[in-house]
Design an enzyme around this catalytic site. Sequence first.
Site, PDB file in Angstrom:
ATOM      1  N   VAL A   1      -3.712  -0.292  -6.229  1.00 20.82           N
ATOM      2  CA  VAL A   1      -2.951  -0.628  -7.388  1.00 20.82           C
ATOM      3  C   VAL A   1      -1.343  -0.177  -6.970  1.00 20.82           C
ATOM      4  O   VAL A   1      -1.873   1.046  -6.555  1.00 20.82           O
ATOM      5  CB  VAL A   1      -2.788  -0.561  -8.596  1.00 20.82           C
ATOM      6  CG1 VAL A   1      -1.513  -0.291  -9.888  1.00 20.82           C
ATOM      7  CG2 VAL A   1      -3.965  -1.462  -9.041  1.00 20.82           C
ATOM      8  N   PRO A   2      -0.427  -0.287  -5.984  1.00 17.74           N
ATOM      9  CA  PRO A   2       0.227   0.572  -5.361  1.00 17.74           C
ATOM     10  C   PRO A   2       1.255   1.739  -6.185  1.00 17.74           C
ATOM     11  O   PRO A   2       2.234   1.245  -6.041  1.00 17.74           O
ATOM     12  CB  PRO A   2       1.012  -0.243  -3.933  1.00 17.74           C
ATOM     13  CG  PRO A   2       0.781  -1.801  -4.728  1.00 17.74           C
ATOM     14  CD  PRO A   2       0.274  -1.866  -5.898  1.00 17.74           C
ATOM     15  N   CYS A   3       0.511   2.162  -6.724  1.00 15.51           N
ATOM     16  CA  CYS A   3       1.163   3.474  -7.944  1.00 15.51           C
ATOM     17  C   CYS A   3       2.245   3.884  -6.641  1.00 15.51           C
ATOM     18  O   CYS A   3       2.840   4.942  -6.759  1.00 15.51           O
ATOM     19  CB  CYS A   3       0.299   4.816  -8.284  1.00 15.51           C
ATOM     20  SG  CYS A   3      -1.207   4.826  -7.537  1.00 15.51           S
ATOM     21  N   HIS A   4       1.948   4.601  -5.453  1.00 16.36           N
ATOM     22  CA  HIS A   4       2.403   5.131  -4.467  1.00 16.36           C
ATOM     23  C   HIS A   4       3.745   4.357  -3.872  1.00 16.36           C
ATOM     24  O   HIS A   4       4.337   5.561  -3.220  1.00 16.36           O
ATOM     25  CB  HIS A   4       1.333   5.050  -3.190  1.00 16.36           C
ATOM     26  CG  HIS A   4       1.426   3.931  -2.493  1.00 16.36           C
ATOM     27  ND1 HIS A   4       0.258   3.228  -2.533  1.00 16.36           N
ATOM     28  CD2 HIS A   4       1.747   3.716  -1.422  1.00 16.36           C
ATOM     29  CE1 HIS A   4       0.372   2.610  -1.672  1.00 16.36           C
ATOM     30  NE2 HIS A   4       1.211   2.256  -0.847  1.00 16.36           N
ATOM     31  N   ARG A   5       3.910   2.910  -4.393  1.00 22.59           N
ATOM     32  CA  ARG A   5       5.621   2.354  -3.916  1.00 22.59           C
ATOM     33  C   ARG A   5       5.902   3.083  -5.489  1.00 22.59           C
ATOM     34  O   ARG A   5       7.312   2.031  -4.882  1.00 22.59           O
ATOM     35  CB  ARG A   5       5.317   0.994  -3.840  1.00 22.59           C
ATOM     36  CG  ARG A   5       4.126   1.152  -2.463  1.00 22.59           C
ATOM     37  CD  ARG A   5       3.922  -0.802  -1.961  1.00 22.59           C
ATOM     38  NE  ARG A   5       3.476  -0.739  -1.560  1.00 22.59           N
ATOM     39  CZ  ARG A   5       2.375  -1.576  -1.059  1.00 22.59           C
ATOM     40  NH1 ARG A   5       2.133  -2.631  -2.252  1.00 22.59           N
ATOM     41  NH2 ARG A   5       0.996  -1.357   0.006  1.00 22.59           N
TER      42      ARG A   5
END
Length: 161
Positions: free
Chosen positions: A130-134
């Site tokens: 769950v790409p919270c880094h994007r």
Amino acid sequence: MNPSHIKTPDGIFTAFFSERGLVGLEFPRRSKSAKKPVPVQRDAPPHLKEWQLLTQAALLKALAGQRPGKLPPLDLSAGTAFQQSVWALLQSIPPGHTLSYSEVARAIGRPKAVRAVGQACGANPIPVLVPCHRVLAAHGGLGGFSGGLEWKIKLLGREKA
DNA sequence: GTCACCTTAGAAG
DNA sequence: CTTCTAAGGTGAC
């Protein structure tokens, strides 16, 4: 829960599964890997082994900056409706693409809940998949990252973002 | 009830 | 450009 080790070139991640699916993922503990003799586990999901393999495959691709492909079922029942909508949206962001907190807020119909989005990202139990880094700050700033800013930087770099 | 948080747009100095 | 403020959701105290 049900801790499972997932080996990757970046270290050993630990995944947690419920009978419904993947509920959590942890970054490698760099300092002390000494942790658990693993307290007694009760629930052994019927598809545990299959999910572990899917999780590992997806994680390896995600860490390489590619689409994770097939994912095991994600059990996000722990989050609130608001958080789940944020997490669902994050999964739709392709590698190499980024959004600002305000854009995410607008996308889920709560244009003024920018800070809440940040809070939701920080509460994300499944980083990387769950790409919270994007999600970056408005002017291209990185913003923060509870799992360690370095991961955010490393992942974005691999995605050529 | 109060406060702090992976924020941000806007107004004031 | 720098500083200050208000605003949204949620959990800890």
